[in-house]
Every structure is written in structure tokens, then in C-alpha cells.
Enzyme design. Structure first.
Site, PDB file in Angstrom:
ATOM      1  N   GLY A 247       0.777  -1.235   0.000  1.00  0.00           N
ATOM      2  CA  GLY A 247       0.000   0.000   0.000  1.00  0.00           C
ATOM      3  C   GLY A 247       0.806   1.281   0.000  1.00  0.00           C
ATOM      4  O   GLY A 247       0.236   2.373   0.003  1.00  0.00           O
ATOM      5  N   GLU A 289       4.185  -6.565   1.992  1.00  0.00           N
ATOM      6  CA  GLU A 289       3.846  -7.060   0.654  1.00  0.00           C
ATOM      7  C   GLU A 289       3.737  -5.930  -0.357  1.00  0.00           C
ATOM      8  O   GLU A 289       2.674  -5.712  -0.942  1.00  0.00           O
ATOM      9  CB  GLU A 289       2.465  -7.727   0.723  1.00  0.00           C
ATOM     10  CG  GLU A 289       2.479  -9.210   0.733  1.00  0.00           C
ATOM     11  CD  GLU A 289       1.090  -9.750   1.047  1.00  0.00           C
ATOM     12  OE1 GLU A 289       0.982 -10.955   1.238  1.00  0.00           O
ATOM     13  OE2 GLU A 289       0.117  -8.964   1.125  1.00  0.00           O
ATOM     14  N   GLY A 291       3.785  -3.826  -3.727  1.00  0.00           N
ATOM     15  CA  GLY A 291       3.688  -4.086  -5.162  1.00  0.00           C
ATOM     16  C   GLY A 291       4.091  -2.828  -5.909  1.00  0.00           C
ATOM     17  O   GLY A 291       5.164  -2.712  -6.474  1.00  0.00           O
ATOM     18  N   ARG A 292       3.191  -1.829  -5.845  1.00  0.00           N
ATOM     19  CA  ARG A 292       3.385  -0.579  -6.567  1.00  0.00           C
ATOM     20  C   ARG A 292       4.753   0.068  -6.261  1.00  0.00           C
ATOM     21  O   ARG A 292       5.446   0.514  -7.174  1.00  0.00           O
ATOM     22  CB  ARG A 292       2.268   0.388  -6.150  1.00  0.00           C
ATOM     23  CG  ARG A 292       2.176   1.635  -7.010  1.00  0.00           C
ATOM     24  CD  ARG A 292       1.198   2.642  -6.379  1.00  0.00           C
ATOM     25  NE  ARG A 292      -0.071   2.084  -6.011  1.00  0.00           N
ATOM     26  CZ  ARG A 292      -1.159   2.071  -6.786  1.00  0.00           C
ATOM     27  NH1 ARG A 292      -1.115   2.612  -7.978  1.00  0.00           N
ATOM     28  NH2 ARG A 292      -2.284   1.548  -6.356  1.00  0.00           N
ATOM     29  N   TYR A 333      -9.744   4.803 -12.290  1.00  0.00           N
ATOM     30  CA  TYR A 333      -9.553   5.565 -11.047  1.00  0.00           C
ATOM     31  C   TYR A 333      -9.395   7.059 -11.264  1.00  0.00           C
ATOM     32  O   TYR A 333      -9.114   7.783 -10.313  1.00  0.00           O
ATOM     33  CB  TYR A 333      -8.298   5.076 -10.295  1.00  0.00           C
ATOM     34  CG  TYR A 333      -8.097   3.578 -10.275  1.00  0.00           C
ATOM     35  CD1 TYR A 333      -8.962   2.753  -9.567  1.00  0.00           C
ATOM     36  CD2 TYR A 333      -7.035   2.996 -10.963  1.00  0.00           C
ATOM     37  CE1 TYR A 333      -8.764   1.378  -9.562  1.00  0.00           C
ATOM     38  CE2 TYR A 333      -6.846   1.622 -10.953  1.00  0.00           C
ATOM     39  CZ  TYR A 333      -7.716   0.822 -10.258  1.00  0.00           C
ATOM     40  OH  TYR A 333      -7.532  -0.529 -10.244  1.00  0.00           O
ATOM     41  N   CYS A 360     -11.880   2.857 -28.947  1.00  0.00           N
ATOM     42  CA  CYS A 360     -13.044   3.443 -29.577  1.00  0.00           C
ATOM     43  C   CYS A 360     -14.103   3.864 -28.579  1.00  0.00           C
ATOM     44  O   CYS A 360     -15.194   3.281 -28.511  1.00  0.00           O
ATOM     45  CB  CYS A 360     -13.600   2.448 -30.587  1.00  0.00           C
ATOM     46  SG  CYS A 360     -14.274   3.290 -31.989  1.00  0.00           S
ATOM     47  N   GLU A 361     -13.769   4.814 -27.750  1.00  0.00           N
ATOM     48  CA  GLU A 361     -14.672   5.480 -26.822  1.00  0.00           C
ATOM     49  C   GLU A 361     -13.894   6.663 -26.276  1.00  0.00           C
ATOM     50  O   GLU A 361     -12.813   6.940 -26.771  1.00  0.00           O
ATOM     51  CB  GLU A 361     -15.131   4.537 -25.714  1.00  0.00           C
ATOM     52  CG  GLU A 361     -14.015   3.934 -24.902  1.00  0.00           C
ATOM     53  CD  GLU A 361     -14.560   3.064 -23.769  1.00  0.00           C
ATOM     54  OE1 GLU A 361     -14.919   3.635 -22.745  1.00  0.00           O
ATOM     55  OE2 GLU A 361     -14.641   1.833 -23.949  1.00  0.00           O
TER      56      GLU A 361
HETATM   57  N1  LLP Z   1      -1.166  -7.321  -0.644  1.00  0.00           N
HETATM   58  C1  LLP Z   1      -2.459  -7.486  -0.969  1.00  0.00           C
HETATM   59  C2  LLP Z   1      -3.228  -8.540  -0.332  1.00  0.00           C
HETATM   60  C3  LLP Z   1      -3.037  -6.678  -1.953  1.00  0.00           C
HETATM   61  O1  LLP Z   1      -4.312  -6.853  -2.272  1.00  0.00           O
HETATM   62  C4  LLP Z   1      -2.272  -5.678  -2.588  1.00  0.00           C
HETATM   63  C5  LLP Z   1      -2.849  -4.820  -3.624  1.00  0.00           C
HETATM   64  C6  LLP Z   1      -0.925  -5.533  -2.213  1.00  0.00           C
HETATM   65  C7  LLP Z   1      -0.411  -6.374  -1.225  1.00  0.00           C
HETATM   66  C8  LLP Z   1      -0.001  -4.530  -2.844  1.00  0.00           C
HETATM   67  O2  LLP Z   1      -0.396  -3.224  -2.679  1.00  0.00           O
HETATM   68  P1  LLP Z   1       0.527  -2.055  -3.270  1.00  0.00           P
HETATM   69  O3  LLP Z   1       1.826  -2.074  -2.508  1.00  0.00           O
HETATM   70  O4  LLP Z   1       0.735  -2.371  -4.693  1.00  0.00           O
HETATM   71  O5  LLP Z   1      -0.252  -0.828  -3.067  1.00  0.00           O
HETATM   72  N2  LLP Z   1      -5.223  -1.790  -9.484  1.00  0.00           N
HETATM   73  C9  LLP Z   1      -5.076  -0.744  -8.492  1.00  0.00           C
HETATM   74  C10 LLP Z   1      -4.352  -1.215  -7.252  1.00  0.00           C
HETATM   75  C11 LLP Z   1      -5.017  -2.395  -6.589  1.00  0.00           C
HETATM   76  C12 LLP Z   1      -4.236  -2.925  -5.428  1.00  0.00           C
HETATM   77  C13 LLP Z   1      -4.769  -4.265  -5.030  1.00  0.00           C
HETATM   78  N3  LLP Z   1      -4.077  -4.903  -3.978  1.00  0.00           N
HETATM   79  C14 LLP Z   1      -4.370   0.443  -9.125  1.00  0.00           C
HETATM   80  O6  LLP Z   1      -4.057   0.395 -10.306  1.00  0.00           O
HETATM   81  O7  LLP Z   1      -4.172   1.460  -8.467  1.00  0.00           O
END
Ligand code: LLP
Length: 429
Positions: A247, A289, A291-292, A333, A360-361
Site C-alpha cells: 500500500g 507485501e 507491489g506498486r 480511477y 473506440c470510446e
Molecule cells: N497485498 C495485498 C493482499 C493486496 O491486495 C495488494 C494490492 C498488495 C499487497 C499490494 O499493494 P501495493 O503495494 O501495490 O499498493 N489496481 C489498483 C491497485 C489495486 C491494489 C490491489 N491490492 C491500481 O491500479 O491502483
């Protein structure tokens, strides 16, 4: 401009030390370019910060929904990361990449029976059970297959983080997890402990994504450790693992001011230590955990400008050769991005335009952005596209998805090739 990007002596935009326009020239556009060294550096920052600020055992896992293809798992595995997978498809890709199944954490609020079977058959390290239905389904499945499952419980600490409503998942009104406040979490622990086949290792929460403040993480950490202590007091069972999810926010535009990995990890780690110490609770294995924050700033997308249409007094549309098919985040978003010219990233931003996609939108990539004068054929780089772009891409309008080109140590190579028309019809009968 994004921190991992620099300009060369000729003024062109560099990614991983190479000119973005050269890479686009070689591989065509649109193209996702991902700087592997930037990913390695971000992983290293998590590992170092955890070692520095957490006196107990700690481990980071890459939330692979942010960027998922075979090679990326090899990169994060080399950095000593585990991985969060949110489907059997992600798990399959991770295993195909050679990840140790022990290092996979399987998430999802509605894992199918075949997902659960896949996780058991492949000895996935942790299944994070989300709800009571899944607890009983998994227990019954273990019995049928004669297996045991290593599980954690997804809890909802009811922390409301300031972020987009669609990615805010830790409040009480969420589809994810057992709420602590309602008593469900404790009931779930008791149910798991009563099963001979479910081996409960710890608890997990994830309060949302693209969160800039530290308070939500502090609240979550405090609530989770307090819950672990309560479980010990009320059941005598010691939960040994605490996974606080991801997050951590990143910088998409000048308006975003993320705290940085070191600071974000310190907040979480210190809160766990402080709360555990106050409650006289042994330090758990702490997992994060991200990701981003691992991949977003390591990636850019290069497009070629096509039509430029000015509606006097209304708006100028600059259309590019990609769009919501390769980056659906504005559509989903209202996400904001910055963009620069590949060959002159510091050119004065003289004109407000909207960067439109080709689908196409009313397909928009960036609404109302100040950019230099653009003409057909110019290469436009959208920045910070490493997370949730490729992984959320689609074939809308049957547009083939762009390739992912990696840059590492001054070399490029294709990690995911460009789709062909044959790929588009591969599953059509
Ligand atoms: N752990 C769990 C269980 C999660 O569901 C997520 C993200 C993460 C870790 C990693 O979160 P991060 O560090 O990436 O914020 N598609 C959306 C983001 C959805 C995130 C879903 N879960 C976007 O493009 O902003």
C-alpha cells in the site's frame, strides 16, 4: 521528473542509462520499458530498512498483481523476496519462473475450488484464508485430498486510509477479511485451531493502496499486534507471523509526495515493536507485501503521437497509439500521470492538452496536462507506468498488447513480446 529517470548529454530521456527513443526505435511503440536495476534497488531498500528497523525476523514479498510475467519473479526472487499471488494464474507464472512454492502467499476473497486445489497440490507456502466459507471449503478439501494446509487469516482492522475508494479495502465496509471489531476474527481463529488439517501460522491485513500517510499503517500494526496478544490470552495459541500487506504510495506527478521506502518501513516496524513490547508479546515474523512501490517508478510507456485535434476554446486532443488497453488507470480511477517528450523531456510546457488513447470510446490517458507543442510522429513517454499497467492491460478493440522491454546494466531485452494478430485469435474456436 520521476527519480529513476535522467537525461543524457544530448538532452534525451534516459531509462536505465539508455535513451527511451532508441528503445522505442528498436522495439516499436507503444512499448513498456522497465528498468530492472530500479526494481532491484527498491527491493534492496525494503530489505535494508526491515533489517535496520525490525529486530525480529522479517521478510518482504512482492505483490505480483502489480506487474506479472515470468521474468519479474526471477528478479524479485534474486532479491530474496517472497511473492503474493492472487490467483492460480499468478501462482503458475511464479512457479514457472522457478520460485520456491514455499515463498508464495496465496490471496483472494473468493478463491475457487480449483485455486485451492492448485495451492494444495503445488505446496504453496501460505494460503491466506479470507472468510468462513473458505475456511470450511479448504478444511473439507484437505480432508478429501488427505493433505494439510498452511494458512494465515486475512483480517480487517477497519482502518480507513485516504486513498481512492476503489483501492481502499481496510475499512469495515470491505469484501476482504474477517473483521476484528465484530468478533469474526477471533471466531475464525478458533475455527482454524479446531481443525486438524489447517495449520494456522499468522494473520494478514492490507488496508489499501497508494497511501501516503503513516498513520493508517501505524493504526493497522497496532490493532493487529493487539489482536495477536488477545488470541494468546484467550486461546493460549501463539500466532507467529504478522503480514501487514502493501500500500505504500509512489510519485506519479509533482503533487505526490511519498515518504520513501525507508520511512514507510520504519513506521510499520517501530509500531509493531512498540506495541509488542508494551503488551509483552514476542516479536512475530514481520512480512510486508509491496507491489506498486517496487515497480511503479521503474517503468515508463513510450507512445507515438498520431492525430492532434484542436477544438478552439474547448480542448486540444493529442492522440497516441496506445490507450486504455495498455493503461486503464484513468478510466478506472481517474489516475493522474506525467508525460514528457522522449527527445526533449525538459521542453517548455506551453500548451494544455488531453492525451487521448486510440480505443473506440472517450479513451483518455492523461486529462488536462501541460505539454510542449506536439506533432504527429513525436515520441511521448508516460512516466511511472511500471505498476498496474501491463498487469491490467486488455485486448479491447483487439489491439495487441505492447511488449515489456527490460533494461539492465545498459542492455535491453524483451521479457514479454508484443502480441500478434494470431495471439488475438488463439482461443477463438
Ligand atoms: N497485498 C495485498 C493482499 C493486496 O491486495 C495488494 C494490492 C498488495 C499487497 C499490494 O499493494 P501495493 O503495494 O501495490 O499498493 N489496481 C489498483 C491497485 C489495486 C491494489 C490491489 N491490492 C491500481 O491500479 O491502483
Amino acid at each position: 521528473m520521476n527519480q529513476t529517470l535522467k537525461t543524457g548529454s544530448d538532452g534525451r530521456l534516459l531509462i536505465g542509462g539508455l535513451a527511451a527513443s532508441d528503445i522505442a526505435g528498436q522495439y516499436g511503440t507503444p512499448v513498456y520499458i522497465v528498468d530492472e536495476d530500479a526494481i532491484t534497488a527498491a527491493c534492496g531498500a525494503f530489505t535494508t530498512a526491515l533489517a535496520k528497523h525490525y529486530p525480529g525476523n522479517a521478510r518482504a514479498a512482492f505483490a505480483s498483481k502489480a506487474l506479472c510475467f515470468t521474468y519479474i519473479y526471477r528478479v524479485v526472487q534474486k532479491c530474496g523476496f517472497a511473492a503474493d499471488v492472487a490467483s492460480s494464474g499468478e501462482a503458475y507464472t511464479a512457479l514457472r519462473a522457478g520460485m520456491n512454492p514455499e515463498d508464495l502467499i496465496f490471496h483472494g476473497n473468493n478463491k475457487t475450488l480449483s485455486d485451492l486445489e492448485y495451492a494444495l497440490e503445488n505446496k504453496i507456502g501460505r494460503i491466506v484464508v479470507d472468510n468462513f466459507t473458505e475456511l470450511s471449503t479448504l478444511d473439507a478439501l484437505c480432508e478429501r485430498l488427505g493433505k494439510t494446509a498452511n494458512i494465515a487469516l486475512r483480517l480487517n482492522p477497519a482502518v480507513n486510509a485516504q486513498t481512492h475508494e476503489f483501492v481502499r479495502v481496510g475499512g469495515i465496509d470491505s469484501k476482504f477479511g474477517f473483521a476484528i471489531g465484530t468478533g469474526d476474527a477471533l471466531a475464525a481463529v478458533r475455527t482454524a485451531l479446531a481443525s486438524k488439517r489447517l495449520k494456522l501460522g499468522g494473520i494478514h491485513c492490507h488496508i489499501g493502496s497508494q497511501i501516503m500517510d503513516s498513520e493508517p499503517f501505524e493504526f493497522a500494526a497496532q490493532i493487529m499486534v493487539t489482536f495477536m496478544k488477545r488470541v494468546l490470552d484467550e486461546t493460549g495459541y501463539l500466532l507467529k507471523e504478522l503480514n501487514l500487506g502493501g500500500g505504500f504510495g509512489v510519485r506519479y506527478t509533482d503533487k505526490d509526495a511519498p515518504r520513501g521506502i525507508e520511512d514507510a518501513v520504519r513506521t510499520a516496524a517501530e509500531t509493531v515493536v512498540k506495541t509488542a513490547t508494551e503488551l509483552d508479546f514476542p516479536l512475530p515474523l514481520l512480512m510486508l507485501e509491496p507491489g506498486r512501490s517496487i515497480v511503479a517508478e521503474a517503468g515508463i510507456t513510450v507512445y507515438t503521437v498520431g492525430s492532434v485535434k484542436e477544438i478552439p476554446g474547448v480542448r486540444t486532443y493529442v492522440a497516441v497509439d496506445g490507450g486504455m488497453g495498455d493503461n486503464p488507470r484513468y478510466a478506472l480511477y481517474g489516475a493522474k500521470y506525467d508525460a514528457v517528450l522522449a527527445d526533449n523531456p525538459h521542453a517548455p510546457r506551453t500548451r494544455a492538452v488531453t492525451v487521448a488513447g486510440r480505443n473506440c470510446e472517450a479513451d483518455t490517458l492523461i486529462k488536462d496536462i501541460a505539454l510542449p507543442e506536439l506533432k504527429p510522429g513525436d515520441l511521448l513517454c508516460v512516466l511511472t507506468t511500471g505498476a498496474f499497467n501491463y498487469s491490467m492491460a486488455s485486448n479491447y478493440n483487439r489491439v495487441p498488447r505492447p511488449p515489456v522491454v527490460m533494461v539492465k546494466g545498459g542492455e535491453t531485452f524483451v521479457a514479454v513480446r508484443r502480441e500478434t494478430f494470431e495471439d488475438l485469435t488463439r482461443c477463438d474456436l
